[in-house]
Scaffold this active site. Structure first.
Site, PDB file in Angstrom:
ATOM      1  N   MET A   1       0.967  -1.227  -0.010  1.00 18.88           N
ATOM      2  CA  MET A   1      -0.044   0.031   0.007  1.00 18.88           C
ATOM      3  C   MET A   1       1.035   1.245   0.061  1.00 18.88           C
ATOM      4  O   MET A   1       1.511   1.521   1.104  1.00 18.88           O
ATOM      5  CB  MET A   1      -0.948  -0.167   1.173  1.00 18.88           C
ATOM      6  N   PRO A   2       1.011   1.988  -1.069  1.00 20.57           N
ATOM      7  CA  PRO A   2       1.697   3.055  -1.147  1.00 20.57           C
ATOM      8  C   PRO A   2       0.956   4.297  -0.152  1.00 20.57           C
ATOM      9  O   PRO A   2       0.045   4.544  -0.160  1.00 20.57           O
ATOM     10  CB  PRO A   2       1.653   3.570  -2.718  1.00 20.57           C
ATOM     11  N   LEU A   3       2.237   5.012   0.630  1.00 23.75           N
ATOM     12  CA  LEU A   3       1.573   5.746   1.314  1.00 23.75           C
ATOM     13  C   LEU A   3       2.502   7.324   0.666  1.00 23.75           C
ATOM     14  O   LEU A   3       3.756   7.268   0.845  1.00 23.75           O
ATOM     15  CB  LEU A   3       1.725   5.853   2.658  1.00 23.75           C
ATOM     16  N   ASN A  38      -5.852   1.488  -3.111  1.00 23.23           N
ATOM     17  CA  ASN A  38      -4.367   1.174  -2.196  1.00 23.23           C
ATOM     18  C   ASN A  38      -3.644   2.386  -1.846  1.00 23.23           C
ATOM     19  O   ASN A  38      -2.869   2.487  -0.917  1.00 23.23           O
ATOM     20  CB  ASN A  38      -3.740  -0.081  -2.787  1.00 23.23           C
ATOM     21  N   ARG A  40      -2.654   5.835  -0.674  1.00 21.81           N
ATOM     22  CA  ARG A  40      -2.869   6.763   0.393  1.00 21.81           C
ATOM     23  C   ARG A  40      -2.057   8.211   0.281  1.00 21.81           C
ATOM     24  O   ARG A  40      -0.971   7.947   0.160  1.00 21.81           O
ATOM     25  CB  ARG A  40      -2.632   6.298   1.845  1.00 21.81           C
TER      26      ARG A  40
END
Length: 64
Positions: A1-3, A38, A40
């Protein structure tokens, strides 16, 4: 999940912040082949009194 964390100076219109979130999400999704759901994005707006350039708060620099 990229943030993705983004810090910007406070004062931009809400619509511009929304556009930033949408555009960053799109680019990260395409680049990493990650579903948009996915990705954020956190945008933190920093007051001009709390952002310094060359030792001077931005609030004291004319034209900013």
């Amino acid at each position: 999940m990229p943030l993705v964390n983004i810090q910007i100076l406070q004062g931009r219109p809400e619509e511009k912040v929304k556009e930033l979130i949408q555009n960053v999400t799109e680019v990260v999704s395409m680049t990493l082949a990650a579903p948009k759901e996915n990705v954020r994005v956190i945008v933190t707006e920093v007051p001009k009194t709390h952002w310094g350039i060359g030792g001077i708060p931005v609030s004291e620099i004319s034209g900013r």
